[in-house]
Scaffold this active site. Structure first.
Site, PDB file in Angstrom:
ATOM      1  N   CYS A  42       0.879  -1.297   0.010  1.00 22.74           N
ATOM      2  CA  CYS A  42       0.035  -0.052  -0.161  1.00 22.74           C
ATOM      3  C   CYS A  42       0.799   1.226  -0.188  1.00 22.74           C
ATOM      4  O   CYS A  42       1.924   0.996   0.512  1.00 22.74           O
ATOM      5  CB  CYS A  42      -0.919  -0.205   1.275  1.00 22.74           C
ATOM      6  N   HIS A  79       0.675  -3.831   6.113  1.00 21.50           N
ATOM      7  CA  HIS A  79      -0.786  -3.640   6.935  1.00 21.50           C
ATOM      8  C   HIS A  79      -1.834  -4.466   6.095  1.00 21.50           C
ATOM      9  O   HIS A  79      -3.008  -4.019   6.716  1.00 21.50           O
ATOM     10  CB  HIS A  79      -0.904  -2.393   7.365  1.00 21.50           C
ATOM     11  N   SER A  85       0.874   3.829   1.859  1.00 23.11           N
ATOM     12  CA  SER A  85       1.280   4.056   3.274  1.00 23.11           C
ATOM     13  C   SER A  85       2.375   3.279   3.858  1.00 23.11           C
ATOM     14  O   SER A  85       3.346   4.027   4.570  1.00 23.11           O
ATOM     15  CB  SER A  85       0.077   3.869   4.318  1.00 23.11           C
ATOM     16  N   HIS A  90       5.105   5.282   2.209  1.00 27.99           N
ATOM     17  CA  HIS A  90       5.219   6.627   3.041  1.00 27.99           C
ATOM     18  C   HIS A  90       6.148   6.277   4.371  1.00 27.99           C
ATOM     19  O   HIS A  90       6.905   7.331   4.869  1.00 27.99           O
ATOM     20  CB  HIS A  90       4.004   7.198   3.641  1.00 27.99           C
ATOM     21  N   CYS A  98      -7.202  -3.145   3.787  1.00 25.69           N
ATOM     22  CA  CYS A  98      -6.881  -1.807   3.659  1.00 25.69           C
ATOM     23  C   CYS A  98      -7.273  -1.080   2.267  1.00 25.69           C
ATOM     24  O   CYS A  98      -8.376  -0.586   2.301  1.00 25.69           O
ATOM     25  CB  CYS A  98      -5.473  -1.403   3.631  1.00 25.69           C
TER      26      CYS A  98
HETATM   27  N1  COD Z   1      -4.269  15.692  -9.675  1.00 28.62           N
HETATM   28  C1  COD Z   1      -4.717  14.775  -9.965  1.00 28.62           C
HETATM   29  N2  COD Z   1      -4.230  13.541  -9.671  1.00 28.62           N
HETATM   30  C2  COD Z   1      -3.271  13.228  -9.154  1.00 28.62           C
HETATM   31  C3  COD Z   1      -2.419  14.511  -8.687  1.00 28.62           C
HETATM   32  C4  COD Z   1      -2.911  15.836  -8.984  1.00 28.62           C
HETATM   33  N3  COD Z   1      -2.250  16.887  -8.684  1.00 28.62           N
HETATM   34  N4  COD Z   1      -1.217  13.856  -8.217  1.00 28.62           N
HETATM   35  C5  COD Z   1      -1.396  12.747  -8.148  1.00 28.62           C
HETATM   36  N5  COD Z   1      -2.475  12.256  -8.817  1.00 28.62           N
HETATM   37  C6  COD Z   1      -2.820  10.736  -8.972  1.00 28.62           C
HETATM   38  C7  COD Z   1      -1.829   9.993  -9.619  1.00 28.62           C
HETATM   39  O1  COD Z   1      -1.704   9.897 -10.899  1.00 28.62           O
HETATM   40  C8  COD Z   1      -2.369   8.561  -9.221  1.00 28.62           C
HETATM   41  O2  COD Z   1      -3.349   7.749 -10.114  1.00 28.62           O
HETATM   42  C9  COD Z   1      -3.259   8.921  -8.030  1.00 28.62           C
HETATM   43  O3  COD Z   1      -3.320  10.579  -7.841  1.00 28.62           O
HETATM   44  C10 COD Z   1      -2.974   8.436  -6.467  1.00 28.62           C
HETATM   45  O4  COD Z   1      -3.012   7.191  -6.479  1.00 28.62           O
HETATM   46  P1  COD Z   1      -1.754   6.291  -5.828  1.00 28.62           P
HETATM   47  O5  COD Z   1      -1.766   4.944  -6.584  1.00 28.62           O
HETATM   48  O6  COD Z   1      -0.753   7.175  -5.770  1.00 28.62           O
HETATM   49  O7  COD Z   1      -2.431   6.023  -4.312  1.00 28.62           O
HETATM   50  P2  COD Z   1      -3.438   5.214  -3.820  1.00 28.62           P
HETATM   51  O8  COD Z   1      -4.684   4.859  -4.472  1.00 28.62           O
HETATM   52  O9  COD Z   1      -2.846   3.692  -3.516  1.00 28.62           O
HETATM   53  O10 COD Z   1      -3.744   5.609  -2.257  1.00 28.62           O
HETATM   54  C11 COD Z   1      -3.656   6.929  -2.010  1.00 28.62           C
HETATM   55  C12 COD Z   1      -4.068   7.589  -0.782  1.00 28.62           C
HETATM   56  C13 COD Z   1      -3.875   9.023  -0.722  1.00 28.62           C
HETATM   57  C14 COD Z   1      -5.385   7.181  -0.276  1.00 28.62           C
HETATM   58  C15 COD Z   1      -2.909   6.981   0.384  1.00 28.62           C
HETATM   59  O11 COD Z   1      -1.609   7.280   0.311  1.00 28.62           O
HETATM   60  C16 COD Z   1      -3.550   7.252   1.688  1.00 28.62           C
HETATM   61  O12 COD Z   1      -3.098   8.170   2.257  1.00 28.62           O
HETATM   62  N6  COD Z   1      -4.291   6.461   2.442  1.00 28.62           N
HETATM   63  C17 COD Z   1      -5.375   6.737   3.496  1.00 28.62           C
HETATM   64  C18 COD Z   1      -4.726   7.076   4.677  1.00 28.62           C
HETATM   65  C19 COD Z   1      -4.625   5.980   5.792  1.00 28.62           C
HETATM   66  O13 COD Z   1      -5.919   5.333   5.951  1.00 28.62           O
HETATM   67  N7  COD Z   1      -3.771   5.214   5.890  1.00 28.62           N
HETATM   68  C20 COD Z   1      -3.590   4.166   6.773  1.00 28.62           C
HETATM   69  C21 COD Z   1      -3.513   2.727   6.101  1.00 28.62           C
HETATM   70  S1  COD Z   1      -3.151   3.004   4.547  1.00 28.62           S
HETATM   71 ZN    ZN Z   2      -3.010   0.948   3.542  1.00 29.14          ZN
END
Ligand code: COD
Ligand code: ZN
Ligand code: ZN
Length: 398
Positions: free
Chosen positions: A70, A91, A72, A75, A198
């Site tokens: 994931c 996780h 995170s 991160h 998750c």
């Molecule tokens: N404008 C539009 N789209 C964008 C921009 C922008 N400025 N920047 C990036 N993107 C796009 C990317 O191209 C990508 O497709 C998407 O946004 C982000 O996707 P991923 O693949 O990087 O991330 P995900 O979907 O796996 O997860 C993103 C979260 C932000 C949801 C994740 O990082 C997070 O914070 N999770 C929730 C927090 C939480 O509950 N944490 C505990 C366990 S996870």
């Molecule tokens: Zn997660």
């Protein structure tokens, strides 16, 4: 040879190998196995031999079968998610109970389970509240990197290794508190339902449980990664009539449309701010908007793009280090609702088995989210795929 070694074929050995101890139940034995240890931030994971202590009272030792990778977890590597090091991260997983400590009643050896990064103790004010899911026993808001009793169950090269989000799934075996694990359907395919631990649940729940998307509504999803696509699935399941995907990476559009997005747009294709574009597209503002990227500018854009009088905007992404937003209160005074939640607002122990049952009943599919499957040892390749944007989810199998 102890049972777990014969079954796993992964070189997991019980310690100490003293004959007098070998007839004892497995729960009393230390297990030696492989785990991906992160010694320092911004370094690759190193596959190490670790010792996994026996579960104490109210704890459960799990043999991992599959774990997702994931954002995170990444991160943690980048240092954006501060958690004590060295650490065994991971996780989002599924496995089989190997042994239980005294007093454990909700799972038994052999049960298929999903570890819960948001626990459900059932006793705190949050767990007792009908809507709350952020149990006070979580190790997310101020990570200690330990079990509930404040100690760890992992050692490597004589050093104690920290836990991550009470789960630590990048290991052939892990130990979790009973409040951080739940039994699931014995027929569930663990290499798929691990995503219910998750990514899928976070996105899907943000639509169906946090926003409570209504039939016929218009939704916009900022960010079409694995979590954003799960939001799209949730909006569709809730009967949304229009689902607009927003992403700067157009390679994400095909899958988003396959899962229910009715149109996809990039902010880079417009001169106007994206919230203005969305207001025009929806005749004054969408019903529900979701920020699934983790950026302050897109959180503001998502809020502004929902209807001023009745729009609901949900923050799903977490921004890097605790940055603050400043916003005009008029955006809310006119009638908007701004919300956020972890794990899709679901109470974990109650909801995860139900989501697995729904998956088994084909109410949703997880296949579109799983773009890569790799053996656990290739964990660093899985992170390269994530960072390059080539994967949605990689599932590591043990
Ligand atoms: N404008 C539009 N789209 C964008 C921009 C922008 N400025 N920047 C990036 N993107 C796009 C990317 O191209 C990508 O497709 C998407 O946004 C982000 O996707 P991923 O693949 O990087 O991330 P995900 O979907 O796996 O997860 C993103 C979260 C932000 C949801 C994740 O990082 C997070 O914070 N999770 C929730 C927090 C939480 O509950 N944490 C505990 C366990 S996870
Ligand atoms: Zn997660
Ligand atoms: Zn609780």
């Amino acid at each position: 040879m102890a049972r777990e070694e014969q079954e796993s074929g992964l070189g997991a050995t019980p310690l100490p190998l003293i004959p007098a101890l070998l007839h004892l139940p497995p729960r009393l034995l230390v297990i030696k196995c492989k785990a991906a240890v992160l010694w320092e931030i911004k370094k690759p994971f190193s596959i190490e031999e670790v010792e996994v202590a026996a579960p104490k009272a109210h704890e459960v030792r799990i043999k991992m079968v599959a774990t997702g990778v994931c954002r995170s977890d990444d991160h943690v590597v980048s240092g954006n998610f501060a958690t004590p090091l060295p650490v065994i991260a991971g996780h989002e997983a599924a496995g089989i109970v190997e042994s239980i400590g005294e007093g454990v009643t909700t799972v038994k050896p052999g049960d298929k389970v999903i570890p819960l990064f948001t626990p459900q103790c059932g006793k705190c004010n949050v767990c007792k509240h009908p809507e709350g899911n952020f149990c006070v026993k979580n190790d997310l808001s101020m990570p200690r990197g330990t079990m509930q009793d404040g100690t760890t169950r992992f050692t490597c090269k004589g050093k104690s290794i920290n836990h991550f989000l009470s789960t630590s799934t990048f290991s052939q075996y892990t130990v979790v508190d009973e409040i951080s694990v739940v039994k699931i359907d014995a027929a569930a395919p663990l290499d798929k339902v691990c995503l219910i631990g998750c990514g899928f649940t976070t996105g899907y729940g943000s639509a169906v449980k946090v926003a409570k998307v209504t039939p016929g509504s218009t939704c916009v999803v900022f960010g079409l990664g694995g979590v954003g696509l799960s939001v799209v699935m949730g909006c569709k399941a809730a009967g949304a009539a229009r689902i607009i995907g927003v992403d700067i990476n157009k390679d994400k559009y095909a899958k988003a449309k396959q899962l229910g997005a009715t149109e996809c747009i990039s902010p880079q294709d417009f001169k106007k701010p994206i919230h203005e574009v969305l207001k025009e597209m929806s005749g004054g503002g969408v019903d529900f908007s979701f920020e699934v990227i983790g950026r302050l500018d897109t959180m503001e854009a998502a809020l502004a793009s929902c209807h001023e009088a009745y729009g609901v905007s949900v923050i799903v992404g977490v921004p890097p280090d605790s940055q603050n937003l400043s916003m005009n209160p008029m955006l809310l005074l006119s009638g908007r609702t701004w919300k956020g939640a972890v794990f899709g607002g679901f109470k974990s122990k109650d909801s995860v088995p139900k989501l697995v049952t729904d998956f088994m009943a084909k109410k949703f599919s997880l296949d579109p989210l799983i773009t890569h499957v790799l053996p656990f040892e290739k964990i660093n390749e899985a992170f390269d795929l994530l960072r390059s944007g080539k994967s949605i989810r990689t599932v590591l199998t043990f």
